[in-house]
Each structure stands twice: as C-alpha cells, then as structure tokens.
Design a protein around this motif. Structure first.
Motif, mmCIF file in Angstrom:
data_model
loop_
_atom_site.group_PDB
_atom_site.id
_atom_site.type_symbol
_atom_site.label_atom_id
_atom_site.label_comp_id
_atom_site.label_asym_id
_atom_site.label_seq_id
_atom_site.Cartn_x
_atom_site.Cartn_y
_atom_site.Cartn_z
ATOM 1 N N LEU A 59 0.837 -1.209 0.000
ATOM 2 C CA LEU A 59 0.000 0.000 0.000
ATOM 3 C C LEU A 59 0.864 1.248 0.000
ATOM 4 C CD1 LEU A 59 -2.912 1.129 0.450
ATOM 5 C CD2 LEU A 59 -2.384 1.106 2.858
ATOM 6 N N VAL A 60 1.823 1.291 0.939
ATOM 7 C CA VAL A 60 2.685 2.465 1.037
ATOM 8 C C VAL A 60 3.531 2.607 -0.221
ATOM 9 C CG1 VAL A 60 4.544 3.501 2.360
ATOM 10 C CG2 VAL A 60 2.699 2.352 3.532
ATOM 11 N N ALA A 110 2.862 1.532 -3.278
ATOM 12 C CA ALA A 110 2.067 1.958 -4.432
ATOM 13 C C ALA A 110 1.786 3.448 -4.363
ATOM 14 C CB ALA A 110 0.766 1.166 -4.471
ATOM 15 N N VAL A 111 1.491 3.959 -3.157
ATOM 16 C CA VAL A 111 1.204 5.395 -3.030
ATOM 17 C C VAL A 111 2.447 6.208 -3.359
ATOM 18 C CG1 VAL A 111 0.648 7.195 -1.378
ATOM 19 C CG2 VAL A 111 -0.669 5.106 -1.405
ATOM 20 N N ILE A 112 3.607 5.766 -2.846
ATOM 21 C CA ILE A 112 4.839 6.530 -3.089
ATOM 22 C C ILE A 112 5.221 6.484 -4.564
ATOM 23 C CG2 ILE A 112 7.321 6.507 -2.645
ATOM 24 C CD1 ILE A 112 6.671 5.843 0.211
ATOM 25 N N LYS A 166 2.882 8.665 -6.712
ATOM 26 C CA LYS A 166 2.820 10.088 -6.379
ATOM 27 C C LYS A 166 3.620 10.875 -7.414
ATOM 28 C CE LYS A 166 5.051 11.727 -3.025
ATOM 29 N NZ LYS A 166 5.700 11.910 -1.733
ATOM 30 N N ALA A 212 1.011 0.897 -10.029
ATOM 31 C CA ALA A 212 1.689 2.117 -9.595
ATOM 32 C C ALA A 212 2.960 2.352 -10.408
ATOM 33 C CB ALA A 212 2.011 2.029 -8.105
#
Lengths: 168, 101
Positions: free
Chosen positions: A155-156, A158-160, A163, B79
């Motif tokens: 989760l962390v 993917a967010v980083i 961004k 991502a």
C-alpha cells in the motif's frame, strides 16, 4: 463418464473461463479485454464452488472480479494513450510465441494425462469455513501476520510510486 | 469430475496467459495475463486440496495467500506503470528499451 449436474456445471464454467481468456487475447480494445478477463475470473469462482472451496470462491469474486479488475480499469483510464492494441510488424514474434506456447501446453497436458491421480476426492464434509479458520489461525498464523505486513508495504509503496515527483 | 479435467483447464489457462505475456504490447494487458497465470496456479492448488494424494484443506489456505500476494502485486504493478507513463508518455512495453544493449 456419468452425466451428472457437476459435469454440466464444470463444462459450462470451463467454457466460460477459456472463452473469456481467448476473447481477452483476441479483442483489440483494451476495455473489452478487461471485461473479458472479469468474466474469466467469475467463472473460476464457480470452479472453486465445484471444488468445495466456497470461501476461496467468495474471496475470488471480491478480490479478482471486484478489486483487481477495477484497479486495471483505473490503470487503463489513467494511461490512456492509444486505445487500441496494434500488432503490425510482429508476425515472426507472434508465430514463434504461438508455436512455443502450444508445444509447452501439449507437454503439460500429456504429463497431466499420464500421471496417476486419485479418482475420487476427499470427503467434502470436512471442508468447512470453520475448519479453514481454525487451520489459518493455528498452523498458519505467522504467514497470516506476515501477509498483513506485506499488504501494508504494498500500500505504502504503491502510493509513493504513483505520487507525482517534485511535489511533497 | 476427475482431477485431470481441472488440471487440464488450469494448464490451458496458464498457456493462454503465457501467450498474452509474450505477445501483448500494452503493459496493462501484460499485467492482466500475469494475473491469469496466477489464477491457473490457484486452480491447481484448490484442485489438489480436494484430489491430492494427501487431500487437505491446506491447499485452499495456500491459494488464499497466493490471491493476497497477487493483489499486492497488481497494486504495485499499476503504480509502477503509472510512474512509467508519466515519464515516457506511453504504456507500450516495446518502448521501454533503455537497458537494451
């Protein structure tokens, strides 16, 4: 081979799964591919019900048909550059891939056909969700807790990764 | 149904996923094909949890863990894909060839 209800259910679900996968390969529009893939995931959930794995079937519907497909649709939407998947000028590559994959698949199918597998399955009465929970929280509790760490890290991460750079 | 039919279905799905990984150019579809291969492996695990020599419910637990890891992989993959798209303005896997010698 007896013509039972299980046989017909297996036939329908396997046709749906293989059909969805083949359509996924042959469609040209990316959104149609995603929907065909959701169809395949859903029919695999039906396959799990046939194998007395009801909890895995529900998880499959929730995570694959729900979450992963929607995630992929978001990916398609956010990276929409050229909607269609063109395939010009790669005939050699495609042909070689097709021949290689077909040979690999034939070897796999022949091996499966020749292996001596037990004909009758285990007693389905012991395959309850209660027993599944007991085994997860007794024998596999450390992998279960490690999974939570993995999900947090994903989760962390993917967010980083997603961004925008240069903005804090 | 005998175990052979489930294993054969899983093998066919795995091969279709492998063909997709090898030939598709859109990176989202390549990720989708990888998910299809993982699903085929899950189907094998669940089939052996019913039909294996020592049939046990542990096969279903393995497939649950595998589904969890696959979901995490899909999230990180998307991502990375979005970060790549922002930098190169394309999702065509043939264009990501900076490391090609």
């Amino acid at each position: 081979m007896n013509l039972s209800g299980e046989f017909f259910a297996f036939l329908i679900f396997s046709l749906m799964a293989i059909g969805g996968a083949v359509f996924m390969i042959s469609f040209t529009r990316v959104v149609h591919m995603a929907l065909a893939m959701a169809f395949t995931f859903l029919s695999l959930a039906g396959m799990y019900v046939l194998l007395h794995a009801e909890f895995v079937a529900v998880v499959q519907v929730l995570i694959y048909t729900g979450a992963v497909t929607i995630l992929m649709l978001f990916g398609i939407m956010l990276t929409r550059h050229r909607d269609e998947d063109h395939a010009e000028g790669r005939r050699w590559h495609r042909g070689l891939s097709f021949v290689g994959v077909t040979a690999f698949g034939l070897i796999l199918l022949m091996t499966i056909w020749r292996s001596p597998l037990p004909e009758s399955g285990a007693d389905p009465a012991t395959y309850t969700v209660q027993r599944l929970g007991e085994i997860i929280f007794r024998h596999y509790v450390i992998p279960f807790e490690l999974t939570s760490v993995l999900l947090l890290a994903a989760l962390v991460g993917a967010v980083i990764l997603a961004k925008r750079e240069g903005q804090s | 149904m005998p175990a052979t039919s489930y294993l054969a279905l899983a093998a066919i799905l795995f091969c279709i996923g492998l063909y997709g990984v090898l030939t598709k150019r859109n990176a989202v579809i390549v990720l989708f094909s990888v998910e299809l291969m993982l699903n085929a492996a899950n189907l094998n695990l669940v089939a052996f949890s019913k039909f294996g020599l020592y049939a046990d419910i542990a096969g279903q637990i393995f497939s649950l863990f595998s589904i969890t890891v696959a979901a995490a992989e899909a999230a990180v993959g998307i991502a990375i894909l979005i970060a790549l798209y922002r930098r190169r303005q394309t999702v065509d896997v043939d264009r990501f060839d900076t490391l090609k010698g």
